[in-house]
Scaffold this active site. Structure first.
Site, PDB file in Angstrom:
ATOM      1  N   GLU A 473       0.852  -1.540  -0.127  1.00 39.75           N
ATOM      2  CA  GLU A 473      -0.166   0.202  -0.141  1.00 39.75           C
ATOM      3  C   GLU A 473       1.062   1.598  -0.234  1.00 39.75           C
ATOM      4  O   GLU A 473       1.657   1.536  -0.910  1.00 39.75           O
ATOM      5  CB  GLU A 473      -0.901   0.229   0.712  1.00 39.75           C
ATOM      6  CG  GLU A 473      -1.938   0.736   0.995  1.00 39.75           C
ATOM      7  CD  GLU A 473      -2.768   1.105   2.031  1.00 39.75           C
ATOM      8  OE1 GLU A 473      -4.170   1.055   2.320  1.00 39.75           O
ATOM      9  OE2 GLU A 473      -2.397   0.300   4.109  1.00 39.75           O
ATOM     10  N   GLU A 479      -9.693   2.477   0.194  1.00 38.13           N
ATOM     11  CA  GLU A 479     -10.058   2.310   1.409  1.00 38.13           C
ATOM     12  C   GLU A 479     -10.641   3.699   2.190  1.00 38.13           C
ATOM     13  O   GLU A 479     -11.580   4.116   2.690  1.00 38.13           O
ATOM     14  CB  GLU A 479      -9.516   1.740   2.340  1.00 38.13           C
ATOM     15  CG  GLU A 479      -8.163   2.066   2.650  1.00 38.13           C
ATOM     16  CD  GLU A 479      -7.135   1.376   3.769  1.00 38.13           C
ATOM     17  OE1 GLU A 479      -7.485   0.604   3.262  1.00 38.13           O
ATOM     18  OE2 GLU A 479      -6.629   2.005   4.505  1.00 38.13           O
TER      19      GLU A 479
HETATM   20  C1  NOJ Z   1      -5.747  -1.348   6.835  1.00 37.79           C
HETATM   21  C2  NOJ Z   1      -5.173  -1.854   5.835  1.00 37.79           C
HETATM   22  O1  NOJ Z   1      -4.864  -1.054   4.153  1.00 37.79           O
HETATM   23  C3  NOJ Z   1      -6.843  -2.851   5.155  1.00 37.79           C
HETATM   24  O2  NOJ Z   1      -6.506  -2.882   3.912  1.00 37.79           O
HETATM   25  C4  NOJ Z   1      -6.968  -3.556   6.202  1.00 37.79           C
HETATM   26  O3  NOJ Z   1      -8.490  -4.092   5.643  1.00 37.79           O
HETATM   27  C5  NOJ Z   1      -7.244  -2.800   7.774  1.00 37.79           C
HETATM   28  N1  NOJ Z   1      -5.829  -2.539   7.351  1.00 37.79           N
HETATM   29  C6  NOJ Z   1      -7.078  -4.210   7.972  1.00 37.79           C
HETATM   30  O4  NOJ Z   1      -6.225  -5.050   8.545  1.00 37.79           O
END
Ligand code: NOJ
Length: 679
Positions: A473, A479
């Site tokens: 990432e 998200e």
């Molecule tokens: C942040 C991550 O970017 C995401 O993809 C993940 O679902 C959550 N943390 C929980 O681990």
């Protein structure tokens, strides 16, 4: 001495007939002769500078270190010797944005020593490529320098031009996350920023990117800005809990400090400078490391329809995982990610970081059965390991967890590190964490496991040495459109990402949200309510624009049903022979064409910011004498990101390399094109 007069002295010395060694300087030029680095000692201090076509880009800039308990390695220096080398080799990536990479550079190693006790010695090694330069420090074993504690690296980047930079803030130790929105402004206004730092010079076309390569046993590099005091950026290293930046023992080498240079912004990607500065692959076999598209029990947690924790909305149930596996198999995906399968998520999972088990599933999730079912359908189950920064807890379990996954035939994991500081109080980007991330990569490789790391260390090209380090990432991904307090990523976000974060390596951005207006969970009404700020066609284009060998179709499977545009996600490739950036401006728009690894099909992705644009895109990259069918997924009539993001017009036409496509992008829009040889 003032930097500009120092630079003048530099150039004069270079043009006189006095032997350079006597003047205490040495230069090295790129194979095409355009980039030149000069290393020089003046008044006992060592500086480097960079010119491009004879024009200064980096003015003489200080090199050196400050230590705890020892004098800085900076003063009373002299050049003891120089050594040169040249290298030209083309190597093949097991997977990537391009298949073949040429490493063609000239090297200069400058030996330096203190003229006074303790007479410490070090080498500055410089490699100059046509696309930029890298330099690093080497500290040989010696009586005057054994174990050391670095409190500061004194490296500077004295920029000749008050270039416009695109930057992410970094006010470490606490706020050192990469998940921020970009700002842009002249270098003279920077405070503390992250790398890669992309800068456009005031000549309107030359671009430079400062970053680092082969970060192996050191702290992550940030750049501390001039705070209106000029244009000199200084290296700032992420600290460990006690404030020390790096602990080491000679012999020791630092990561490379890199400066990529291009005549046009479209020449920046694909960026291979950092890869060339990493050691070659060390894995005996890489054929098991396969790029793929995947779906996952994931977006539901982010929009709140499922939970990681146990209870009535628990996402990771055996039945739900099988539903995703069936969907993946029916639509040609390679993998399924399941988050929230392991115990430890109940309560405050960020605070309770040491409660995570990486082997114990929740009672409603039968891990061996899900693994068996996935395998029977030809699907790879991606295991999730959220650590919440509980490093010791993770490392205690890592070997047995990886052995378990391996025994179940599972060969990919997504890790996560959601906290600024580790339990021990070290910065997320400290040497401690660099060592941890490296240990995970090596341990995973040993058990045949590929990695997708969230909240990672920034990418410094590790994937060359360990191709199981596939994606990460390290920026604001999709998200944020699910829950961010500022409403989500603005329409320009991905047009900046492409020319900044994406230059260091693949990103698991998780594109492909089709329910843009959040109809399933209640639509966003106010501007600061989270939602996706793109058109649907732009979600498709992101698969081509934002490179990742692990590419997610992030939405809920039900949101892809009866959607003709989903065909593009089914078709798009994830591994490339060739990549060409056809057009673009940082923060405005970009058009990328990529040819499938080992195939004749091309994919084109075009994205814009909040402005509508019509672009003229020549297809001159296609093979002469060949006819192709272009399948075009364009923004539909009156589409725009704000209140009409969904219309997509799908059309087909015959094209050749003489075709010029008129690519019309809606505000916040995009276009995705598959160009396959005509039957
Ligand atoms: C942040 C991550 O970017 C995401 O993809 C993940 O679902 C959550 N943390 C929980 O681990």
């Amino acid at each position: 001495m003032h930097r500009h007069s120092l630079y003048l002295a530099f150039s004069l010395a270079a043009t006189t007939l006095i032997a350079p060694a006597l003047r205490g300087q040495a230069s090295v030029t790129s194979p095409d002769g355009r980039n030149q680095v000069t290393v020089q000692v003046r008044d006992g201090r060592v500086y480097y500078g960079l010119t491009h076509d004879g024009r200064a880009l980096i003015l003489p800039s200080l090199l050196g270190f400050a230590f705890r308990g020892a004098a800085p390695l900076r003063d009373s220096l002299r050049i003891t010797d120089t050594a040169r080398d040249t290298h030209d080799e083309t190597w093949t990536q097991p997977w990537g944005e391009v298949a073949r990479v040429r490493d063609h550079h000239n090297e200069l190693a400058v030996g330096l020593a203190e003229t006074a006790a303790p007479n410490r010695r070090f080498t500055v090694r410089v490699r100059v490529f046509n696309d930029g330069v890298g330099f690093r420090y080497e500290l040989p074993e010696q009586p005057g320098l054994g174990a050391f504690e670095i409190t500061d690296e004194l490296t500077e980047f004295a920029l000749a031009d008050n270039a416009r930079a695109w930057w992410l803030p970094s006010n470490w130790p606490r706020k050192d996350r990469s998940e921020e929105l970009f700002s842009s402004g002249p270098v003279s206004t920077l405070d503390s920023v992250q790398t890669p730092l992309t800068m456009e010079l005031r000549d309107g076309h030359t671009v430079m990117v400062i970053h680092e390569a082969d970060l192996e046993d050191y702290a992550r590099m940030f750049l501390a800005g001039p705070r209106m005091e000029g244009r000199t950026l200084r290296v700032a290293l992420a600290p460990m809990a006690d404030g020390i930046k790096v602990r080491g023992h000679t012999p020791f080498v630092t990561p490379w400090r890199t400066i990529q240079v291009a005549d046009r912004v479209t020449d920046l990607a694909p960026s291979v400078l950092g890869l060339n500065l990493n050691p070659p692959n060390v894995l005996p076999r890489t054929d098991w490391i396969k790029p793929m598209k995947f779906v996952g029990v994931w977006w539901g947690m982010h929009i709140g329809t499922m939970t990681w924790s146990s209870g009535p909305r628990h996402g990771a149930t055996t039945a739900n995982a099988k539903r995703y596996i069936d969907f993946a198999a029916a639509n040609g995906f390679g993998g399924v990610l399941v988050e929230g399968w392991n115990t430890g998520w109940d309560g405050d999972w960020i605070a309770n970081r040491d409660a995570f088990s990486f082997t114990q599933p929740y009672p409603d999730y039968d891990l061996p059965e899900v693994a068996r079912y996935a395998q029977s359908k030809g699907i790879r189950l991606i295991v999730h390991n959220e650590t919440s920064g509980g490093i010791q807890n993770y490392e205690r379990q890592m070997d047995s967890a990886f052995a378990l996954y391996h025994s179940l035939g599972l060969d990919a994991i997504k890790t996560g590190y959601v906290t600024d500081l580790t339990s021990e109080g070290h910065s997320h980007y400290s040497q401690f964490m660099v060592q941890h991330y490296r240990r995970v990569i090596a341990a995973a490789a040993k058990d045949g496991i590929a990695l997708d790391v969230h909240e990672p260390m920034h990418d410094t090209g590790e994937r060359r040495t360990y191709p199981n380090m596939m994606s990460r990432e390290g920026a604001r991904g999709q998200e944020y459109n699910a829950w961010s307090g500022d409403g989500g990523n603005p329409p320009e976000h991905e047009t900046i990402l492409f020319f900044t974060r994406m230059l260091d390596g693949p990103m698991d951005f998780t594109p492909g949200i089709f329910d843009i207006l959040r109809t399933k969970t209640g639509p966003a009404r106010r501007i600061d309510e989270p939602r996706v700020r793109t058109t649907l066609a732009k979600q498709l284009a992101l698969y081509v624009v934002l490179y990742s060998p692990l590419q997610m179709a992030a939405d809920l499977p039900e949101n892809y049903e009866h959607q003709p545009a989903f065909q593009f996600i089914r078709d798009v490739a994830v591994d490339w022979d060739t990549t060409r950036v056809l057009d673009g401006r940082i923060g405005d728009y970009v058009v990328v064409a990529r040819r499938v690894r080992g195939g004749a099909t091309w994919f084109v992705g075009a994205i814009t910011d909040e402005q509508a644009r019509t672009l003229d895109v020549p297809l001159s990259f296609l093979t002469p004498g060949r006819n192709y069918v272009a399948e075009i997924y364009a923004d539909g009539p009156n589409a725009n990101w704000l209140d009409n993001p969904l219309p997509v017009t799908i059309s087909r036409r015959l094209v050749t390399r003489a075709t010029r496509l008129r690519v019309m992008l809606a505000p916040g829009g995009g276009q995705a094109i598959r160009i396959r040889p005509a039957p």
